[in-house]
Design a protein around this motif. Sequence first.
Motif, mmCIF file in Angstrom:
data_model
loop_
_atom_site.group_PDB
_atom_site.id
_atom_site.type_symbol
_atom_site.label_atom_id
_atom_site.label_comp_id
_atom_site.label_asym_id
_atom_site.label_seq_id
_atom_site.Cartn_x
_atom_site.Cartn_y
_atom_site.Cartn_z
ATOM 1 N N ALA A 114 8.702 -1.611 0.840
ATOM 2 C CA ALA A 114 8.119 -0.364 0.332
ATOM 3 C C ALA A 114 9.106 0.298 -0.606
ATOM 4 O O ALA A 114 10.268 0.440 -0.288
ATOM 5 N N ILE B 86 2.908 -4.187 -1.504
ATOM 6 C CA ILE B 86 2.748 -3.380 -0.304
ATOM 7 C C ILE B 86 2.479 -1.927 -0.677
ATOM 8 O O ILE B 86 3.201 -1.336 -1.478
ATOM 9 N N ASN C 223 2.363 1.531 1.277
ATOM 10 C CA ASN C 223 2.756 2.094 2.567
ATOM 11 C C ASN C 223 2.613 3.606 2.506
ATOM 12 O O ASN C 223 3.281 4.268 1.716
ATOM 13 N N PHE D 60 -0.598 0.838 6.107
ATOM 14 C CA PHE D 60 0.301 -0.203 5.625
ATOM 15 C C PHE D 60 -0.569 -1.388 5.234
ATOM 16 O O PHE D 60 -1.115 -2.070 6.100
#
Length: 210
Positions: free
Chosen positions: A31, A164, A166, A200
Amino acid sequence: MKVKLTPFLLAGCLLGGAIACNGGGEDDATATALLALFAVASADQADIYPDLGFPGTLNQVSGEFPGSGSEYTVTIGGANAAGVSLLSATKLQFTMPGLSEFADNVTVPIVIKRNGETVLSKTIRYRPAPGIALNAPNAFNRKLNAADTSSFFTVVIGSSGNHIFNVFGYGAANLDLYYLSSPTATPVAIATSAMTDAEFERVNMTAGTY
């Protein structure tokens, strides 16, 4: 393309939290871009809250609009809007211009004229889409309310692959997260669960601006 943060857009819920986007691989995605988003009531109310409202998006206004689209002009915060057309006698469409002086959601005047005569003068919610940097901390405060449920950011993905997203740190609210491949594209869901403390998600995205 635009990254759209929603408790915020399509879900109609309030939120406060943070989102991180990473352009790493499937196994080592970390992240990176961090932004603080706090859902607090805003006294900055507008007459019109468009679904999108960030630069380049198509937005609609209801009213009485006789004649043809070529007779009308639209200014948003003093800037001329392009793409003015009539969808019907009661619905006018325009492309939201960019207002470089604003980095946060803000209420600005909207003035619609027909052949130079003002036919509508109200306020509209303008939502900028400031850039967020990958691999660096980012901090934004967003004042949201039940009417103004959306906020937008721009992120540039340098390489295709898994990334990703997050989002964490908010409570008593639900977050929905979407991305758009262009201002006029259909939002694609990243995370729309009922969680109220974290999101997430891993998404495979091609290089480009979102």
